[in-house]
Design a protein around this motif. Structure first.
Motif, short mmCIF file in Angstrom:
data_model
loop_
_atom_site.label_atom_id
_atom_site.label_comp_id
_atom_site.label_asym_id
_atom_site.label_seq_id
_atom_site.Cartn_x
_atom_site.Cartn_y
_atom_site.Cartn_z
N GLU A 1 7.96 0.15 -1.15
CA GLU A 1 9.05 0.80 -0.57
C GLU A 1 10.01 0.02 0.61
O GLU A 1 9.06 -0.95 1.14
N PHE A 2 11.01 0.03 1.10
CA PHE A 2 11.59 -0.48 2.19
C PHE A 2 11.43 0.31 3.66
O PHE A 2 11.70 1.56 3.42
N VAL A 3 11.19 -0.17 4.40
CA VAL A 3 10.99 0.40 5.86
C VAL A 3 12.16 -0.09 6.91
O VAL A 3 12.36 -1.35 6.97
N MET A 4 13.12 0.70 7.44
CA MET A 4 14.11 0.40 8.36
C MET A 4 13.81 0.75 9.84
O MET A 4 13.70 2.15 9.95
N SER A 5 14.26 -0.01 10.60
CA SER A 5 14.47 0.56 12.16
C SER A 5 15.33 -0.35 12.83
O SER A 5 15.61 -1.50 12.54
N ASP B 1 8.27 -1.57 15.48
CA ASP B 1 8.37 -0.46 14.74
C ASP B 1 7.82 -0.67 13.41
O ASP B 1 7.28 0.25 12.95
N LEU B 2 7.81 -1.78 12.89
CA LEU B 2 7.49 -2.22 11.44
C LEU B 2 5.95 -2.32 11.63
O LEU B 2 5.10 -1.78 10.59
N MET C 1 4.25 0.99 11.33
CA MET C 1 4.39 1.84 10.06
C MET C 1 3.23 1.05 9.20
O MET C 1 3.01 1.50 8.22
N TRP D 1 13.52 -8.53 6.74
CA TRP D 1 14.87 -9.25 7.12
C TRP D 1 15.34 -8.42 8.63
O TRP D 1 14.52 -7.81 8.83
N ALA E 1 2.95 4.29 4.18
CA ALA E 1 3.45 4.06 5.52
C ALA E 1 2.43 5.11 6.44
O ALA E 1 2.21 6.12 6.21
#
Lengths: 312, 312
Positions: B41-45, B75-76, B79, B85, B142
């Motif tokens: 999955e991708f994780v964004m903040s 923040d990553l 998780m 990126w 996560a």
């Protein structure tokens, strides 16, 4: 983090109840988490709007909020992606301004069916919004700036120059000017972008800084020249509208006016009829060489290629 | 878009040559495009830093640039995601400031192995950076704030209070104070976050606003109470370091100091030994109830739960 801001921020985030089916962990944790459906890719872009730079000081802030989201979404339209989420940074000088910007942002999220997947709300002496948008697209189908081919026709869908004239009217004090709504309301051409992608278009971008300047980006990225024909520009509905009341400025506005967020794309002549049916207009052709040439009755004319420098 | 800024922006983006294997279309088009590997999955903040709010006016801007990226990456870490990126909005008041901020940003991208996948560079009267970070994580793994269970132990890895004291030293004019580097350099605990996730930890967050305030977020999201034991806090290496020179402030700094970006997490007692081996410290336990209780020799003590309000 200013605590009051935090509270307000949570309040307004709760108003955006949309949750994209891809979202596994939504707004409210350290980060959001998303699954990309099989066969799809995700597409991301960031766009920032600063008070006094990207919108006039005396424009209502909820309008600026809506514009900020819509302008950012236009980059997804240019790729042919379907928007899904935004991550939002609001920098506000006080709570009233925060609420006003938020109002427009929430409105835009609902209008364009995007989830507010995360964000940051901070104090700043300068009201500013930075909007990161994300969307989905089938693998390998994104339209890019570097895919134009020699002999491709150059196409446009959307308006040119109306927003720039609207801003001018607002700045000149004609707050109810006929073109003011063209500046205040940005409509990202999301459906058009998806339709073009499905038609097999490979080269596309959105025009935010003016036709001549942005056409130069395609020319450079695709390593060829774009020849734009003035007679063809003069057939555009937006040109005709400008001409009817602002004849002397119609061409300059069409060539250099920014922020209408039209889509500029290229396609082989074989697609001509299909694209015409979509409401797109041919404005030129791709040739060997570099840069953008402006032609009038097939004769190159000198023109000041100067994009739309915000308030410049 | 200010054209000179645009040029500078391209220049510095070229210095970040990293390209993540997932990236199909990199920086330079209307948007970037990425494939998420199967099973991930991708994780964004998004995290924003404003001059005079998040860093002092007299701090070098390249330090602020590095901090902005590192804080966002934390923040990553919280998780348990691996960063891939960033999409960057820089708002700069002139080209010199833009270059200085960019210098630190590029340095951080290289240090943490993240691709600069896109961005926006604009003029603003207030130097500001808004950093959107993205990373990858195995599906369903996560760590979140709402996964603490009653009887879980509360754990901490990383420092508390050192950054707040460093900022205070800087503001008081002790620019070479022993704790100043703790404020200036943020080290996101990315490896620790991934290790915790692999250990099966489900509830984690990073501490940016102070232990007591952030512990309250876990308590609220998990619908239970966190009891924090002062005697255990007093075993933390960062507490011992504070105590050796700033005895009177050590506890307040530990409870309320923000921006050390320690990881706060919970785990069942069965994991105690494994977590101790990772260099984590038990600081309390999850109980029925709500909010955060502070205990001294098992007796609840009154304490002003006040987070770290930037410069407040």
């Amino acid at each position: 983090m200013n605590h009051e801001f935090n509270a307000i921020s949570q309040l307004f985030q709760q108003r955006v109840l949309l949750k994209h089916p891809s979202t596994q962990i939504a707004n409210g944790d350290d980060a959001s988490v998303h699954q990309v459906p099989h066969g799809m890719e995700f597409v991301m872009s960031t766009d920032t709007a600063v008070l006094g730079v990207h919108w006039p000081e005396d424009m209502p802030l909820h309008i600026a909020g809506h514009r900020a989201v819509a302008a950012a979404l236009s980059d997804l339209a240019a790729m042919g992606a379907k928007p899904a989420w935004i991550w939002l940074a609001i920098m506000a000088k006080d709570i009233n301004d925060l609420e006003a910007m938020s109002h427009g942002i929430v409105e835009a999220c609902l209008a364009y069916d995007v989830e507010l997947a995360g964000g940051d709300t901070v104090y700043s002496p300068t009201n500013t919004m930075s909007v990161t948008v994300g969307g989905l697209i089938p693998q390998g189908c994104a339209m890019t700036r570097n895919a134009a081919k020699i002999d491709d026709e150059v196409w446009l869908v959307g308006n040119l120059g109306l927003s720039a004239l609207g801003l001018k009217q607002w700045q000149d004090g004609t707050k109810d000017g006929a073109f003011v709504p063209c500046f205040q309301h940005i409509e990202p051409l999301l459906e058009k972008g998806i339709t073009l992608r499905k038609e097999g278009i490979q080269c596309c971008m959105d025009i935010s800084d003016g036709l001549l300047q942005d056409a130069g980006h395609i020319a450079k990225a695709s390593n060829l020249a774009l020849s734009i024909h003035i007679e063809q520009l003069q057939q555009l509905p937006s040109y005709l509208r400008l001409e009817s009341t602002h004849k002397n400025q119609a061409l300059t506005l069409t060539l250099n006016g920014g922020e209408d967020y039209a889509l500029l794309f290229t396609a082989p002549a074989s697609q001509h009829l299909a694209l015409q049916k979509l409401g797109a207009y041919t404005i030129g052709v791709c040739t060997k060489g570099s840069g953008v040439q402006l032609l009038h009755h097939n004769k190159e004319i000198e023109y000041n290629i100067k994009g739309y420098d915000h308030f410049g």
